[in-house]
Design a protein around this motif. Structure first.
Motif, short mmCIF file in Angstrom:
data_model
loop_
_atom_site.label_atom_id
_atom_site.label_comp_id
_atom_site.label_asym_id
_atom_site.label_seq_id
_atom_site.Cartn_x
_atom_site.Cartn_y
_atom_site.Cartn_z
N GLY A 90 0.83 -1.20 0.00
CA GLY A 90 0.00 0.00 0.00
C GLY A 90 0.86 1.24 0.00
N ARG A 91 0.20 2.39 0.20
CA ARG A 91 0.92 3.65 0.14
C ARG A 91 0.48 4.59 1.26
N GLY A 136 -4.54 0.82 0.47
CA GLY A 136 -3.98 -0.21 -0.39
C GLY A 136 -3.93 0.24 -1.83
N HIS A 137 -3.40 -0.64 -2.69
CA HIS A 137 -3.25 -0.30 -4.10
C HIS A 137 -4.51 -0.59 -4.92
N GLY A 138 -5.24 -1.61 -4.56
CA GLY A 138 -6.35 -2.05 -5.39
C GLY A 138 -7.54 -1.11 -5.37
N ARG A 139 -8.32 -1.16 -6.45
CA ARG A 139 -9.54 -0.37 -6.51
C ARG A 139 -10.51 -0.85 -5.42
N GLY A 140 -11.04 0.10 -4.68
CA GLY A 140 -11.94 -0.25 -3.59
C GLY A 140 -11.23 -0.59 -2.29
N SER A 141 -9.91 -0.45 -2.26
CA SER A 141 -9.16 -0.74 -1.04
C SER A 141 -9.53 0.25 0.06
N ALA A 142 -9.43 -0.21 1.29
CA ALA A 142 -9.72 0.67 2.43
C ALA A 142 -8.71 1.81 2.48
N VAL A 143 -9.20 2.99 2.84
CA VAL A 143 -8.35 4.17 2.97
C VAL A 143 -8.70 4.87 4.28
N ALA A 144 -7.68 5.37 4.99
CA ALA A 144 -7.93 6.08 6.24
C ALA A 144 -7.03 7.31 6.31
N ARG A 145 -7.57 8.38 6.91
CA ARG A 145 -6.78 9.59 7.18
C ARG A 145 -6.38 9.56 8.64
N LEU A 146 -5.09 9.75 8.89
CA LEU A 146 -4.55 9.66 10.24
C LEU A 146 -3.98 10.99 10.67
N LYS A 179 -1.58 -7.79 4.41
CA LYS A 179 -1.49 -8.33 3.05
C LYS A 179 -2.87 -8.51 2.43
N THR A 180 -3.85 -8.80 3.26
CA THR A 180 -5.21 -9.03 2.76
C THR A 180 -5.95 -7.74 2.43
N GLY A 181 -5.33 -6.59 2.79
CA GLY A 181 -5.98 -5.30 2.56
C GLY A 181 -6.73 -4.79 3.77
N ALA A 182 -6.77 -5.58 4.86
CA ALA A 182 -7.45 -5.12 6.07
C ALA A 182 -6.67 -3.96 6.68
N LEU A 183 -7.39 -2.94 7.12
CA LEU A 183 -6.78 -1.73 7.66
C LEU A 183 -7.29 -1.48 9.07
#
Length: 287
Positions: free
Chosen positions: A141-142, A172-182, A192-196
């Motif tokens: 991810g990024r 994460g990198h994938g479309r629809g990946s979870a995103v959070a602002r910290l 690895k599974t994309g869980a955030l």
């Protein structure tokens, strides 16, 4: 081609308009300049000289926008060895403190500043530049920031992000990946599974997570095996824990480059003993 160049950066349009206005002034100056009877230089020649001198200045202004945005990006790679912690200043004014056994590549572009963290851990203090986000990329991810301070650690199965200043975005990198602002004092773990997972940290926990910045290992209820793994990141001499003691828990701050000292302290706490064999430090129950 010109329209593509013009649309590539807002500064280019402004530079072009200034250049166009200056060229009008050049033309007016050449048309109205007096020509004396003894002036042997033809008006057309003097116009060319005047235009040439001013055009050089004009093109210099346009060239600033051209060079700053079309010069090729340069990728800079940095690798630290086991036990090495290196301060890496970047050309944009940011700094990276690269932890032990880490690898990163930096690419400072006209529109984005990118760090690829392939291995290990870094503490990033980012110079503010709203026109160029600062992005730390990993294979999982990024993390995106503008001007802030945060750490990123690449584990085999996840990345950990701790924010000490400002705001970052983790996803994460994938479309629809979870995103959070910290915000400052927050931690994110992206698996690895994309869980955030996002959590708040108190100041003591932030300091513990960044203890390596000062060459320390901070433990707060970690198992002896997990503690050994942490020490092994910084040292060629590796700690090996006997299975009977592996799940004992440890608390305290220790010098990262003194694995033998840590092993002896742990052995005393758990009625064990330490055996040093070459590059191996064994912690085992007392016989």
């Amino acid at each position: 081609m010109f329209q593509v160049w013009l649309a590539g950066d807002a500064r280019r349009r402004g530079a072009f308009l200034r250049a166009e206005a200056a060229m009008h002034l050049i033309d007016r100056a050449c048309r109205t300049a007096p020509q004396g009877a003894n002036d042997s230089a033809p008006r057309s020649a003097r116009r060319a000289l005047l235009a040439g001198g001013l055009a050089a200045a004009v093109l210099g202004a346009v060239g600033v926008a051209w060079v700053s945005t079309s010069a090729p990006d340069v990728t800079r790679e940095t690798v630290t060895s086991v036990g090495e912690i290196r301060q890496v200043p970047l050309e944009d004014g940011s700094t990276v403190l690269l932890n032990t056994d880490s690898s990163m590549s930096v690419r400072l572009g006209a529109r984005r500043r990118t760090v690829r963290l392939d291995r290990g851990e870094g503490l990033f203090k980012v110079a503010k530049d709203r026109a160029r986000p600062f992005v730390v990329e990993t294979d999982l991810g990024r993390v995106t920031a503008v001007g802030t301070a945060f750490s990123v650690r690449r584990h085999p199965d996840r990345i950990d992000v701790v924010v000490t200043e400002g705001v970052v975005e983790v996803g994460g990198h994938g479309r629809g990946s979870a995103v959070a602002r910290l915000g400052a004092g927050s931690r994110a773990m992206l698996s690895k599974t994309g869980a955030l997972q996002v959590s708040r940290l108190n100041p003591e926990d932030v300091a513990r997570n960044l203890a390596w910045e000062n060459g320390s290992v901070s433990l707060a209820g970690d198992t002896l095996q997990a503690a050994a793994n942490e020490f092994n990141r910084y040292n060629q001499k590796k700690i090996v824990v006997h299975p009977a003691l592996a799940h004992e828990t440890v608390v305290g701050w220790f010098e990262a480059k003194d694995p033998a000292g840590f092993a002896r302290a742990a052995a005393v706490s758990f009625d064990g003993e330490v055996l040093i064999e070459g590059q191996t430090i064994r912690i085992r129950p007392r016989k």
